[in-house]
Scaffold this active site. Structure first.
Site, short mmCIF file in Angstrom:
data_model
loop_
_atom_site.label_atom_id
_atom_site.label_comp_id
_atom_site.label_asym_id
_atom_site.label_seq_id
_atom_site.Cartn_x
_atom_site.Cartn_y
_atom_site.Cartn_z
CB THR A 56 25.06 49.66 -31.61
OG1 THR A 56 26.09 48.70 -31.88
CG2 THR A 56 24.55 50.21 -32.92
CE1 TYR B 49 31.54 43.51 -27.16
CE2 TYR B 49 30.36 45.34 -26.13
CZ TYR B 49 31.03 44.80 -27.21
OH TYR B 49 31.19 45.55 -28.37
CE LYS C 148 28.84 42.61 -29.50
NZ LYS C 148 28.29 43.99 -29.42
#
Length: 280
Positions: free
Chosen positions: A46, A125, A153
């Site tokens: 992000t 992730y 994640k």
């Protein structure tokens, strides 16, 4: 390590000259923690880390780390910069190797080597629709059992039998964090520990309440919050992340510009307005 709650992967705000707006980033870090976030992620996807220079990356980590250190909140660092800061780092967020499709054995060996060499715990992730590498529940279980692996994640884009198998067999001390914002509620209902959520830049306190409600067994409150937050998350991802988030934050006066760096383009005003209307 207990990684429970809402972790906000902070955007990187830019000023009118295109430089990193460090002061705005610091304010945003304070705001999200004050609004209920458990901790912050520096240089997650992000944050557009691939468009930042090493010096800009270090400035971002230092700014977020300073706020987390002051507030006693955990900071997770991505983009391979966890070792480049003197600020306390709770964990490093490391993506499954993208594009090469190394196979499950290769991915397991990769994380075993990284975890052994890392000074901080790792969060895997797992986002197969970007990496091209799907991992089975047995492979994820073996990775979860590696020393110095703190959690995952989990962003597979769906909630299915594999998800249930992972949550049912996660070892003690291993945190499963939602990575697909729109399915946060069902993952929490199945036993996830929280989430790393770009949408939680907005209405942070409601995401925090949702996680707390499932943790405390307050099902009515969790159900009341789950659907509208899923709707908000869906609208936030109407365009590539973090373009809509930045547009909304700018419209709210929280960052100086809505600017992103190429190859991203700013979000359409209609999508920003739709989210603002929903928040109102």
């Amino acid at each position: 390590m207990d990684l429970t709650g809402v972790f906000v992967p902070l955007i990187t705000p830019f000023d009118a000259h295109g430089d990193v707006a460090v002061d705005a980033l610091i304010r945003l870090a304070y705001e999200t923690l004050e609004d209920g976030a458990t901790g912050l992620v520096a240089l997650g996807t992000t944050a557009e880390p691939g468009s930042l220079t090493p010096a800009e990356q270090d400035a971002v980590v230092d700014a977020i780390g300073r706020v987390c250190e002051e507030r006693g909140a955990p900071m997770i660092v991505g983009a391979g910069r966890a070792a480049a800061t003197r600020r306390p780092v709770a964990a490093a967020l490391v993506m499954v190797p993208p594009f090469v499709r190394a196979g499950e054995a290769g991915v397991e060996a990769y994380f075993a080597r990284l975890a052994a060499d890392s000074a901080v715990p790792l969060i895997v992730y797992h986002i197969p629709y970007r990496t091209g590498q799907q991992l089975s529940p047995p492979a994820l279980r073996r990775i979860a059992q590696l020393p110095n692996i703190a959690g995952i994640k989990y962003a597979t884009g769906r909630v299915d039998a594999d998800t249930l198998a992972l949550l049912a067999s996660a070892p003690t001390g291993f945190s499963v964090l939602a990575g697909d914002d729109v399915v946060l509620a069902p993952l929490l209902a199945m036993g996830a520990h929280g989430g790393i959520l770009a949408s939680a830049h907005l209405s942070t306190h409601r995401y925090a309440r949702l996680v707390a409600a499932w943790r405390d067994g307050d099902v009515p409150t969790a159900r009341e919050l789950g659907l509208p937050l899923a709707h908000l998350s869906h609208m936030v991802f109407a365009e590539p992340n973090p373009t809509v988030v930045k547009g909304v934050l700018h419209a709210q006066g929280r960052i100086p510009t809505p600017d992103v760096r190429l190859p991203l383009l700013p979000a359409a005003p209609s999508n920003v307005d739709a989210v603002l209307a929903l928040l109102d």
